[in-house]
Design a protein around this motif. Structure first.
Motif: not given
Ligand SMILES: Cc1cc2nc3c(=O)[nH]c(=O)nc-3n(C[C@H](O)[C@H](O)[C@H](O)COP(=O)(O)O)c2cc1C
Length: 324
Positions: A19, A21-22, A69-70, A112, A115, A118, A254, A258
């Protein structure tokens, strides 16, 4: 020899690392995890709130929702559903969620993998519009969080463009807004946050320009040959307009982002339109009552020869995740 089962908290810890990387407003990464017992607690970090641009904390909670969400996407890739309690304690409004590992399920790593692919892509996109079936999938992704994804229709495009331009002009003249931009575009390297010149494009001929981050330095990313002719604009809208709706909108942002990344599309958010209250209300009217606008996005096909946008920096797990 059989491996012993991993502790539940290990899975949540790994999810909290994914997360990192969100996406977050101005790359403020305004959250902190506390691993406790079998759960991870996701907390707002108010010291990272944008005082001028986001006094209500809408984008703060959207960013935290995206991190939540990530984390659930990482659990799903490991073969677990998520057990989530959102804003579980009215006496502690900064506790965004309690996340635990739910029952095992079929692992799914499609989102995933996205992630790590993105990016916020502020360059003009290609002439090819996103396919209708792809947009249906994005609508479903938002719907999973009870958020409406409204695609701006051609007959609404001029008014939408005017709303974005008006919000930009209002903010341009607001010293508090400028302070936020300056603060988060001139962060010390070791802070590992903020927006850098490498991810910002100089102005080009286009109907809707992305936010002007280049107050302290010249933009450093080549815009490439895109035209934005195929770009679609969407607005994520929620039924209510309360903190729980902003968290849900962040989860939807998110999920949509994604999902479109996995489809090979690219996007960048446009949050100016919700930051300026008068523009937010005008946008609500433009959408004809589908709900309260939480954020807008531009979505399109990346132009092949331009290559990926460089990854933006992130804080380290030791800064963001507190071990038990
Ligand atoms: C709630 C929210 C609002 C955002 N608003 C904007 C925006 O108005 N303009 C923009 O160019 N990027 C916007 N972004 C993108 C962030 O600047 C970006 O996620 C961050 O700098 C990290 O870069 P990355 O997405 O490439 O990892 C927003 C992101 C979030 C989550």
């Amino acid at each position: 020899m059989m491996q012993p089962p991993r502790a539940e908290i290990d899975q949540v810890a790994e999810a909290s690392i994914a997360a990192l990387r969100a996406p977050s407003v101005f790359n403020t990464q305004p959250w902190r995890w506390r691993l406790a017992g079998e759960h991870g607690e996701l907390w707002v970090d108010r010291s990272r709130q944008l005082a001028g641009l986001d006094p209500d904390g809408r984008l703060l909670l959207l960013s935290c929702g995206a991190a939540l969400h990530h984390a659930t996407v990482a659990l799903l890739a490991a073969g677990y559903t998520s057990d989530v309690a959102r804003l579980p304690d009215p006496n502690r409004p900064d506790l965004v969620a309690r996340l635990g590992q739910g029952p095992a399920c079929e692992p799914d790593d499609r989102l995933y993998r996205a992630i790590y692919q993105r990016r916020t892509d502020r360059r003009p996109f290609g002439d090819e519009p996103p396919p209708a079936a792809g947009l249906d999938e994005l609508r479903a992704a938002a719907g999973r969080h009870t958020v409406h994804l409204h695609v701006v229709r051609p007959d609404q495009a001029t008014e939408f463009a005017a709303a974005v331009a008006h919000a930009g002009a209002v903010e341009h003249d607001d010293p508090h807004y400028r302070d936020d931009v300056l603060a988060w575009t001139t962060r010390e390297r070791q802070e590992r946050d903020g927006v850098s010149a490498r991810s910002v494009v100089p102005p080009t001929q286009r109907t809707i320009a992305p936010r002007d981050f280049a107050l302290a330095w010249p933009a450093g990313l080549e815009p490439g040959p895109g035209t934005d002719r195929g770009t679609v604009y969407v607005v994520l809208a929620t039924d209510g307009d309360e903190p729980q709706d902003w968290v849900a909108a962040g989860e939807a942002l998110s999920d949509v982002w994604l999902t479109l990344t996995a489809q090979g599309l690219a996007a960048s958010p446009i949050s100016e339109v919700v930051e300026v209250a008068a523009v937010r209300h005008a946008l609500r009217r433009l959408l004809g009552g589908v709900g309260n606008p939480a954020i807008a996005m531009r979505i399109g096909t990346p132009v092949g020869e331009t290559g990926p946008v460089p990854a933006s920096v992130r804080r380290s797990g030791t800064d963001v995740v507190g071990l038990p």
